[in-house]
Design a protein around this motif. Structure first.
Motif, short mmCIF file in Angstrom:
data_model
loop_
_atom_site.label_atom_id
_atom_site.label_comp_id
_atom_site.label_asym_id
_atom_site.label_seq_id
_atom_site.Cartn_x
_atom_site.Cartn_y
_atom_site.Cartn_z
N PRO A 1 0.85 -1.14 -0.04
CA PRO A 1 -0.15 -0.03 -0.01
C PRO A 1 0.71 1.15 0.07
N ARG A 2 0.13 2.43 -0.99
CA ARG A 2 1.19 3.39 -0.80
C ARG A 2 0.67 4.53 0.43
N ARG A 3 -0.65 3.99 0.98
CA ARG A 3 -1.22 4.91 2.14
C ARG A 3 -1.58 3.71 3.33
N HIS A 4 -1.71 4.34 4.64
CA HIS A 4 -2.10 3.13 5.64
C HIS A 4 -3.04 4.14 6.56
N GLN B 1 -12.41 11.28 1.47
CA GLN B 1 -11.08 11.18 0.52
C GLN B 1 -11.54 10.59 -0.86
N HIS C 1 -10.50 12.72 -3.91
CA HIS C 1 -9.64 12.04 -5.09
C HIS C 1 -10.19 12.04 -6.69
N ALA D 1 -9.52 3.41 -7.10
CA ALA D 1 -8.30 3.66 -6.98
C ALA D 1 -7.54 4.00 -5.36
N LEU D 2 -8.65 4.57 -4.90
CA LEU D 2 -8.26 5.00 -3.32
C LEU D 2 -8.16 3.58 -2.50
N ARG E 1 -7.25 0.60 -3.53
CA ARG E 1 -5.91 0.30 -4.14
C ARG E 1 -4.67 0.85 -3.25
N GLU E 2 -4.70 2.21 -3.32
CA GLU E 2 -3.71 2.74 -2.54
C GLU E 2 -3.58 2.36 -1.23
N TYR E 3 -4.69 1.87 -0.62
CA TYR E 3 -4.61 1.37 0.81
C TYR E 3 -4.44 -0.15 0.88
#
Length: 71
Positions: A5-8, A21, A25, A44-45, A47-49
């Protein structure tokens, strides 16, 4: 193979905050492609998580919430 993940998520994630968010986004994505819809922004969000989909992210966050008793 999963992508890290790019975000946590915060310690106590909020569905309301995640929805906010996702809308933010959406606005950012629409700057590049006006045809992007909310579902695409949510995906997309998620997937970022590090989740495969928005519903899986929502389910995970909901499972962390304390159960409220209705009287």
């Amino acid at each position: 193979m999963s992508v890290p993940p790019r975000r946590h998520l915060p310690e106590r994630p909020s569905l309301e905050q995640l929805r906010k968010q996702a809308r933010e986004h959406l606005h950012a994505l629409r700057a590049a492609d006006p045809s992007v819809n909310l579902a695409a922004a949510q995906h997309a969000l998620a997937r970022e998580y590090g989740f495969e989909s928005w519903p899986k992210l929502v389910h995970h966050v909901a499972s962390l919430q304390p159960h409220r008793l209705t009287l």
